[in-house]
Design an enzyme around this catalytic site. Structure first.
Site, short mmCIF file in Angstrom:
data_model
loop_
_atom_site.label_atom_id
_atom_site.label_comp_id
_atom_site.label_asym_id
_atom_site.label_seq_id
_atom_site.Cartn_x
_atom_site.Cartn_y
_atom_site.Cartn_z
N GLY A 1 2.47 40.01 -7.94
CA GLY A 1 3.24 38.91 -8.49
C GLY A 1 3.26 38.86 -10.00
O GLY A 1 3.34 37.79 -10.60
N THR A 2 3.15 40.01 -10.64
CA THR A 2 3.32 40.03 -12.09
C THR A 2 4.16 41.23 -12.44
O THR A 2 3.89 42.33 -11.96
CB THR A 2 1.97 40.05 -12.84
OG1 THR A 2 2.23 40.25 -14.23
CG2 THR A 2 1.03 41.11 -12.34
N ARG B 1 1.17 18.85 -15.72
CA ARG B 1 0.91 20.10 -14.98
C ARG B 1 -0.33 19.97 -14.08
O ARG B 1 -0.35 20.48 -12.96
CB ARG B 1 0.74 21.26 -15.95
CG ARG B 1 2.02 21.57 -16.70
CD ARG B 1 1.88 22.70 -17.68
NE ARG B 1 1.71 23.99 -17.02
CZ ARG B 1 1.56 25.14 -17.67
NH1 ARG B 1 1.53 25.14 -19.00
NH2 ARG B 1 1.43 26.27 -17.01
N HIS C 1 -6.60 33.72 -18.68
CA HIS C 1 -5.88 32.73 -19.49
C HIS C 1 -6.49 31.34 -19.40
O HIS C 1 -5.89 30.36 -19.84
CB HIS C 1 -4.40 32.69 -19.10
CG HIS C 1 -3.63 33.91 -19.56
ND1 HIS C 1 -2.36 34.19 -19.12
CD2 HIS C 1 -3.96 34.89 -20.42
CE1 HIS C 1 -1.95 35.32 -19.70
NE2 HIS C 1 -2.91 35.76 -20.48
N GLN D 1 -3.93 35.94 -14.40
CA GLN D 1 -3.42 35.30 -15.62
C GLN D 1 -2.97 33.88 -15.31
O GLN D 1 -2.50 33.17 -16.18
CB GLN D 1 -2.28 36.13 -16.22
CG GLN D 1 -1.12 36.40 -15.32
CD GLN D 1 -0.25 37.57 -15.80
OE1 GLN D 1 -0.29 38.65 -15.24
NE2 GLN D 1 0.53 37.35 -16.82
N MET E 1 8.45 40.92 -6.16
CA MET E 1 9.78 40.66 -5.63
C MET E 1 10.73 41.82 -5.89
O MET E 1 11.58 42.12 -5.08
CB MET E 1 10.37 39.37 -6.22
CG MET E 1 9.75 38.10 -5.67
SD MET E 1 9.86 37.97 -3.87
CE MET E 1 11.56 37.47 -3.65
N GLU E 2 10.57 42.45 -7.08
CA GLU E 2 11.48 43.55 -7.38
C GLU E 2 10.70 44.66 -8.09
O GLU E 2 9.56 44.47 -8.49
CB GLU E 2 12.66 43.10 -8.24
CG GLU E 2 12.31 42.57 -9.63
CD GLU E 2 11.91 41.11 -9.63
OE1 GLU E 2 12.81 40.26 -9.62
OE2 GLU E 2 10.70 40.81 -9.64
N CYS F 1 -17.16 20.66 -30.92
CA CYS F 1 -18.41 21.39 -30.62
C CYS F 1 -18.19 22.64 -29.77
O CYS F 1 -19.11 23.43 -29.58
CB CYS F 1 -19.43 20.46 -29.96
SG CYS F 1 -19.07 20.06 -28.22
#
EC number: 2.3.1.-
Length: 271
Positions: free
Chosen positions: A210-211, A66, A119, A101, A237-238, A130
């Site tokens: 976008g969430t 990633r 996050h 996030q 988007m929706e 440590c």
């Protein structure tokens, strides 16, 4: 949009909550939904404390993959519009905070300064011994992970010995490092949450970008802002189950809808 622009022109403290949708247009894989597999696993099978305890090598391969993917990705017009808006408004004594996030650091790459990464980040590590947290952009993060992490289902685990996985560089520690991200089953950093609450209590305009507002954290944050009468604008988007609670909803890709929404308003005085 004209109504939103009037509210935007008067706002002094703008909070922008962002999720995976803002990075989708940069080609960032989300590992959610049907295609969300790395090898034979979905993210929620790898991004857990238990998975790391059982097989730190496999989890590090996943995060190495990633990280490497992200190093080739760039901010899109939505990230850039947010960063430019913050910079422009700060000269007018107005503030913009981004509460994200996402762990991909694309907001940081775009130039956002006032950023709360609830996050964590793919490019920070935390020592399991440590507790030290450090920024880390090395590619590969350790020699043993070079060329590892391929996502194809038939790739064998590299089974790297723990002592060859990323290690703490604090004096005499040598503890095993883990990605400084919040895994499934872990709680958010209370200090970051306190900071978020402070910003949300202060904001006079909130954008949810976008969430889907069913997914934590927007599910918790935006409705509480809306409940105290602050305008909330959703860019997605929706429509989402929370859409009817918000004053504004702009449908479509964030990279298209956000730049005109955050562009300079004719009433702005540029010093």
């Amino acid at each position: 949009m004209a109504d939103f622009r009037e509210v935007f022109a008067k706002a002094k403290h703008i909070a922008i909550i962002t999720g995976a949708g803002v990075s989708a247009e940069s080609g960032v894989p989300t590992f959610r939904g049907a295609g969300g597999f790395w090898r034979k696993w979905q993210a929620q099978e790898l991004a857990t404390p238990g998975a790391f305890a059982r097989n730190p090598s496999r989890v590090w391969e996943f995060y190495h993959y990633r990280r490497e993917v992200m190093l080739s990705k760039h901010p899109n017009p939505a990230h850039i519009a947010i960063a430019e808006c913050e910079k422009r408004l700060s000269k007018q004594g107005r503030s913009v905070v981004v509460i994200t996030q996402n762990i991909d650091e694309l907001h940081r790459k775009a130039g956002s300064k006032h950023l709360l990464e609830i996050h964590g980040s793919l490019f920070k590590t935390r020592c399991t011994n440590c507790g030290n947290v450090t920024a880390n952009y090395k590619s590969p993060i350790c020699p043993a992970l070079a060329g590892k992490g391929a996502p194809d289902p038939d790739v064998e685990d590299a089974s790297i010995p723990v002592e060859q996985l990323p290690q703490c560089e604090e004096d005499g520690c040598n503890g095993l490092l883990r990605p400084h991200v919040v895994w499934f089953g872990e709680t958010l950093d209370p200090d970051v949450l306190t900071e978020v609450e402070k910003e949300l209590d202060m904001c006079d305009l909130c954008l949810v970008v976008g969430t889907s507002s069913v997914v934590y954290p927007a599910a918790m944050f935006a409705p509480q802002v809306s409940a105290r009468g602050v305008p909330v604008a959703e860019f997605n988007m929706e429509a989402t189950p929370a859409t009817d609670k918000f004053r504004f909803h702009f449908s479509g890709p964030c990279g298209t809808t956000l730049p005109p929404a955050l562009a300079r308003h004719h009433s702005e005085i540029i010093a």
